[in-house]
Motif scaffolding. Sequence first.
Motif, PDB file in Angstrom:
ATOM      1  N   LEU A  74       0.825  -1.209   0.000  1.00  0.00           N
ATOM      2  CA  LEU A  74       0.000   0.000   0.000  1.00  0.00           C
ATOM      3  C   LEU A  74       0.859   1.259   0.000  1.00  0.00           C
ATOM      4  O   LEU A  74       0.529   2.248  -0.664  1.00  0.00           O
ATOM      5  N   GLY A  75       1.974   1.230   0.703  1.00  0.00           N
ATOM      6  CA  GLY A  75       2.888   2.376   0.697  1.00  0.00           C
ATOM      7  C   GLY A  75       3.470   2.625  -0.680  1.00  0.00           C
ATOM      8  O   GLY A  75       3.545   3.779  -1.132  1.00  0.00           O
ATOM      9  N   ILE A  76       3.883   1.567  -1.357  1.00  0.00           N
ATOM     10  CA  ILE A  76       4.441   1.714  -2.707  1.00  0.00           C
ATOM     11  C   ILE A  76       3.375   2.226  -3.670  1.00  0.00           C
ATOM     12  O   ILE A  76       3.650   3.092  -4.514  1.00  0.00           O
ATOM     13  N   LEU A  77       2.150   1.725  -3.553  1.00  0.00           N
ATOM     14  CA  LEU A  77       1.071   2.204  -4.421  1.00  0.00           C
ATOM     15  C   LEU A  77       0.784   3.685  -4.194  1.00  0.00           C
ATOM     16  O   LEU A  77       0.540   4.428  -5.149  1.00  0.00           O
ATOM     17  N   ASN A  78       0.834   4.136  -2.949  1.00  0.00           N
ATOM     18  CA  ASN A  78       0.631   5.555  -2.667  1.00  0.00           C
ATOM     19  C   ASN A  78       1.768   6.402  -3.241  1.00  0.00           C
ATOM     20  O   ASN A  78       1.523   7.501  -3.751  1.00  0.00           O
ATOM     21  N   LEU A  79       2.988   5.918  -3.157  1.00  0.00           N
ATOM     22  CA  LEU A  79       4.110   6.645  -3.752  1.00  0.00           C
ATOM     23  C   LEU A  79       3.987   6.708  -5.271  1.00  0.00           C
ATOM     24  O   LEU A  79       4.299   7.733  -5.893  1.00  0.00           O
ATOM     25  N   MET A  80       3.508   5.615  -5.872  1.00  0.00           N
ATOM     26  CA  MET A  80       3.279   5.620  -7.321  1.00  0.00           C
ATOM     27  C   MET A  80       2.181   6.614  -7.695  1.00  0.00           C
ATOM     28  O   MET A  80       2.293   7.325  -8.701  1.00  0.00           O
ATOM     29  N   ALA A  81       1.115   6.684  -6.880  1.00  0.00           N
ATOM     30  CA  ALA A  81       0.036   7.638  -7.152  1.00  0.00           C
ATOM     31  C   ALA A  81       0.552   9.063  -7.072  1.00  0.00           C
ATOM     32  O   ALA A  81       0.165   9.915  -7.878  1.00  0.00           O
ATOM     33  N   SER A  82       1.435   9.323  -6.129  1.00  0.00           N
ATOM     34  CA  SER A  82       2.028  10.655  -6.028  1.00  0.00           C
ATOM     35  C   SER A  82       2.801  11.007  -7.295  1.00  0.00           C
ATOM     36  O   SER A  82       2.687  12.120  -7.818  1.00  0.00           O
ATOM     37  N   LYS A  83       3.548  10.045  -7.804  1.00  0.00           N
ATOM     38  CA  LYS A  83       4.305  10.257  -9.047  1.00  0.00           C
ATOM     39  C   LYS A  83       3.358  10.479 -10.232  1.00  0.00           C
ATOM     40  O   LYS A  83       3.575  11.366 -11.055  1.00  0.00           O
ATOM     41  N   TYR A  84       2.296   9.682 -10.306  1.00  0.00           N
ATOM     42  CA  TYR A  84       1.363   9.806 -11.421  1.00  0.00           C
ATOM     43  C   TYR A  84       0.572  11.111 -11.374  1.00  0.00           C
ATOM     44  O   TYR A  84       0.235  11.671 -12.412  1.00  0.00           O
ATOM     45  N   ILE A  85       0.275  11.597 -10.179  1.00  0.00           N
ATOM     46  CA  ILE A  85      -0.409  12.884 -10.073  1.00  0.00           C
ATOM     47  C   ILE A  85       0.498  13.993 -10.583  1.00  0.00           C
ATOM     48  O   ILE A  85       0.061  14.902 -11.286  1.00  0.00           O
ATOM     49  N   LYS A  86       1.781  13.903 -10.258  1.00  0.00           N
ATOM     50  CA  LYS A  86       2.738  14.911 -10.726  1.00  0.00           C
ATOM     51  C   LYS A  86       2.818  14.896 -12.251  1.00  0.00           C
ATOM     52  O   LYS A  86       2.863  15.951 -12.890  1.00  0.00           O
ATOM     53  N   GLU A  87       2.825  13.706 -12.836  1.00  0.00           N
ATOM     54  CA  GLU A  87       2.938  13.576 -14.295  1.00  0.00           C
ATOM     55  C   GLU A  87       1.580  13.709 -14.988  1.00  0.00           C
ATOM     56  O   GLU A  87       1.537  13.740 -16.212  1.00  0.00           O
ATOM     57  N   GLN A  88       0.500  13.751 -14.238  1.00  0.00           N
ATOM     58  CA  GLN A  88      -0.877  13.836 -14.743  1.00  0.00           C
ATOM     59  C   GLN A  88      -1.176  12.733 -15.759  1.00  0.00           C
ATOM     60  O   GLN A  88      -1.567  12.966 -16.892  1.00  0.00           O
ATOM     61  N   LYS A  89      -0.980  11.508 -15.306  1.00  0.00           N
ATOM     62  CA  LYS A  89      -1.316  10.341 -16.115  1.00  0.00           C
ATOM     63  C   LYS A  89      -1.870   9.252 -15.205  1.00  0.00           C
ATOM     64  O   LYS A  89      -1.832   9.380 -13.990  1.00  0.00           O
ATOM     65  N   LEU A 119     -10.901  14.610  -8.468  1.00  0.00           N
ATOM     66  CA  LEU A 119     -10.747  13.905  -9.740  1.00  0.00           C
ATOM     67  C   LEU A 119     -12.004  13.913 -10.596  1.00  0.00           C
ATOM     68  O   LEU A 119     -11.921  13.731 -11.812  1.00  0.00           O
ATOM     69  N   THR A 120     -13.152  14.093  -9.993  1.00  0.00           N
ATOM     70  CA  THR A 120     -14.389  14.083 -10.780  1.00  0.00           C
ATOM     71  C   THR A 120     -14.694  15.427 -11.433  1.00  0.00           C
ATOM     72  O   THR A 120     -15.664  15.528 -12.183  1.00  0.00           O
ATOM     73  N   LYS A 121     -13.889  16.442 -11.177  1.00  0.00           N
ATOM     74  CA  LYS A 121     -14.102  17.739 -11.820  1.00  0.00           C
ATOM     75  C   LYS A 121     -13.731  17.637 -13.301  1.00  0.00           C
ATOM     76  O   LYS A 121     -12.729  17.008 -13.656  1.00  0.00           O
ATOM     77  N   PRO A 122     -14.525  18.252 -14.175  1.00  0.00           N
ATOM     78  CA  PRO A 122     -14.264  18.127 -15.623  1.00  0.00           C
ATOM     79  C   PRO A 122     -12.913  18.685 -16.064  1.00  0.00           C
ATOM     80  O   PRO A 122     -12.266  18.105 -16.938  1.00  0.00           O
ATOM     81  N   ASP A 123     -12.455  19.780 -15.456  1.00  0.00           N
ATOM     82  CA  ASP A 123     -11.166  20.343 -15.876  1.00  0.00           C
ATOM     83  C   ASP A 123     -10.001  19.446 -15.454  1.00  0.00           C
ATOM     84  O   ASP A 123      -8.973  19.391 -16.133  1.00  0.00           O
ATOM     85  N   ILE A 124     -10.143  18.701 -14.357  1.00  0.00           N
ATOM     86  CA  ILE A 124      -9.092  17.762 -13.944  1.00  0.00           C
ATOM     87  C   ILE A 124      -9.065  16.565 -14.885  1.00  0.00           C
ATOM     88  O   ILE A 124      -8.003  16.091 -15.281  1.00  0.00           O
ATOM     89  N   LYS A 125     -10.254  16.074 -15.280  1.00  0.00           N
ATOM     90  CA  LYS A 125     -10.303  14.981 -16.247  1.00  0.00           C
ATOM     91  C   LYS A 125      -9.648  15.389 -17.553  1.00  0.00           C
ATOM     92  O   LYS A 125      -8.956  14.599 -18.186  1.00  0.00           O
ATOM     93  N   ALA A 126      -9.838  16.638 -17.951  1.00  0.00           N
ATOM     94  CA  ALA A 126      -9.230  17.138 -19.191  1.00  0.00           C
ATOM     95  C   ALA A 126      -7.707  17.181 -19.073  1.00  0.00           C
ATOM     96  O   ALA A 126      -7.002  16.919 -20.053  1.00  0.00           O
ATOM     97  N   LEU A 127      -7.187  17.495 -17.886  1.00  0.00           N
ATOM     98  CA  LEU A 127      -5.728  17.499 -17.696  1.00  0.00           C
ATOM     99  C   LEU A 127      -5.144  16.097 -17.890  1.00  0.00           C
ATOM    100  O   LEU A 127      -4.055  15.939 -18.436  1.00  0.00           O
ATOM    101  N   PHE A 128      -5.848  15.079 -17.407  1.00  0.00           N
ATOM    102  CA  PHE A 128      -5.354  13.714 -17.524  1.00  0.00           C
ATOM    103  C   PHE A 128      -5.562  13.136 -18.916  1.00  0.00           C
ATOM    104  O   PHE A 128      -4.897  12.171 -19.278  1.00  0.00           O
ATOM    105  N   ASN A 129      -6.457  13.687 -19.701  1.00  0.00           N
ATOM    106  CA  ASN A 129      -6.742  13.154 -21.033  1.00  0.00           C
ATOM    107  C   ASN A 129      -5.988  13.849 -22.152  1.00  0.00           C
ATOM    108  O   ASN A 129      -6.267  13.607 -23.310  1.00  0.00           O
ATOM    109  N   LYS A 130      -5.042  14.693 -21.798  1.00  0.00           N
ATOM    110  CA  LYS A 130      -4.332  15.419 -22.865  1.00  0.00           C
ATOM    111  C   LYS A 130      -3.352  14.533 -23.593  1.00  0.00           C
ATOM    112  O   LYS A 130      -2.946  13.519 -23.200  1.00  0.00           O
TER     113      LYS A 130
END
Length: 130
Positions: A74-89, A119-130
Amino acid sequence: MQTKPNNLNTFRILYLIKGILTMCFSLFFMLYAGMGFFFNQVIEHSQQDTELPFNFGWIFTIIGGIGILFCIVLGILNLMASKYIKEQKNYNFIFGLAIVNCLTGILGILLGVFTLIELTKPDIKALFNK
């Protein structure tokens, strides 16, 4: 085109902190497993004539081992999520981990719920879908 302000950087830091705290919590389970090994040795080397139906030290050891594994994963998954949020993917990964974090205590509930709201906000979804 100007982007709206969002809280993704805050969530990135919070997931990093949650990952580190979860990995530190695995030290508690290492102590628990160590107690199990200690109980195993004491029971096996005792000079009493009474036989126990089973060596209850194994219960401590097994629960400690499962807890260590759970906390590290769970710790590794949280660290990966932190990385993915930074990269917006990996939007779906972050969304799923936010749901899993809702099952892990008060800090996880707060982090998971607020992440899901963001994450459910439309502008955030647009950031991840670029």
